[in-house]
Design an enzyme around this catalytic site. Sequence first.
Site, short mmCIF file in Angstrom:
data_model
loop_
_atom_site.label_atom_id
_atom_site.label_comp_id
_atom_site.label_asym_id
_atom_site.label_seq_id
_atom_site.Cartn_x
_atom_site.Cartn_y
_atom_site.Cartn_z
N LYS A 173 1.06 -1.15 0.07
CA LYS A 173 -0.19 -0.01 -0.02
C LYS A 173 0.85 1.39 -0.07
O LYS A 173 1.87 1.28 0.75
CB LYS A 173 -0.87 0.04 1.19
CG LYS A 173 -1.83 -0.99 1.34
CD LYS A 173 -2.78 -1.10 2.62
CE LYS A 173 -1.91 -1.37 3.64
NZ LYS A 173 -2.75 -1.85 4.71
N THR A 204 -7.75 9.19 9.27
CA THR A 204 -7.23 8.05 8.70
C THR A 204 -7.16 6.96 9.68
O THR A 204 -6.57 5.84 9.34
CB THR A 204 -5.68 8.23 8.18
OG1 THR A 204 -4.81 8.83 9.05
CG2 THR A 204 -5.93 9.50 6.84
N GLY A 206 -7.95 3.67 11.05
CA GLY A 206 -8.66 2.61 10.52
C GLY A 206 -8.41 2.12 9.11
O GLY A 206 -9.25 1.39 8.70
N THR A 207 -7.90 2.96 8.28
CA THR A 207 -7.82 2.76 6.81
C THR A 207 -7.27 1.43 6.41
O THR A 207 -7.87 0.75 5.62
CB THR A 207 -6.92 3.90 6.19
OG1 THR A 207 -5.62 3.93 6.70
CG2 THR A 207 -7.64 5.15 6.15
N GLY A 208 -6.12 0.74 7.16
CA GLY A 208 -5.68 -0.46 6.62
C GLY A 208 -6.64 -1.57 7.04
O GLY A 208 -6.95 -2.58 6.28
N CYS A 209 -7.41 -1.58 8.29
CA CYS A 209 -8.36 -2.23 8.62
C CYS A 209 -9.43 -2.58 7.51
O CYS A 209 -10.09 -3.59 7.08
CB CYS A 209 -8.92 -1.88 9.96
SG CYS A 209 -7.66 -1.97 11.32
#
Length: 263
Positions: A173, A204, A206-209
């Site tokens: 990412k 931002t 929690g974007t990866g989750c």
Amino acid sequence: MNTCLSIAGSDPSGGAGIQADLKTMTVNGVYAMCAITALTVQNTLGVTNILEVSPDFLGQQIDAVFQDIRPDAVKIGMVSSVGLIEKIGEKLRDYQAKNIVVDPVMVATSGSRLLQSAAATALQEQLFPLAAVVTPNIPEAQALSGREIHTPEDMEAAAKAIGDTYGCAVLCKGGHSLNDANDYLYHQGKGRWFWGKRIENPNTHGTGCTLSSAIAANLAKGHDLETAVAKAKEYLSGALAAMLDLGHGSGPLHHAYGLTQSQ
């Protein structure tokens, strides 16, 4: 209805972890279930404490799901110890789980370290070979590949190194001041860039989750990996563009957009 299991930690502020996963999976049109690896004390400002469940208790949670409502896909998020990682690997092999998405949560968006260093090797050896795709961010990809990442070509090399070593697809990412929202997928010896538009949103947390859960949801619905990634990126961009701002910190991105998403 297709089904999806999240194995991850709990976030009381609702923006990351299990809470983000359940929201994302639901809005993306699958029935969401969870097995909790840890309780955390966190909000958009950072993580201040972690209370793990025992490996045996985590295993019982996974049993409870698979023995009743078999998931079509599994997302693995924060797992901070060797014992928990080994238990997840054991159970997923026993149940021959499919469409496994591993988000190697090593460092939170806020900078808090979430993975014990001794657990990193276990994560790679136990879970990466089971994964349909692994979704590291730039710092995580550097740690996993042992390579510095400063350019798009570095992203490609790191993804290839991780994928070839563990026999899994890798979505490296962008962000972290490199490539904005452009992500690179290495899959079956080939690479593909997924181009994104940078959205100036400080919320931002929690974007990866959210991205990894959306990928899992789309795999559960039968999409191939490239389609699942494309749909997940589209969903995440919409969530960020909604500009929801609730707190005093970086703010969770959930979930004004999600509540109006079509199934």
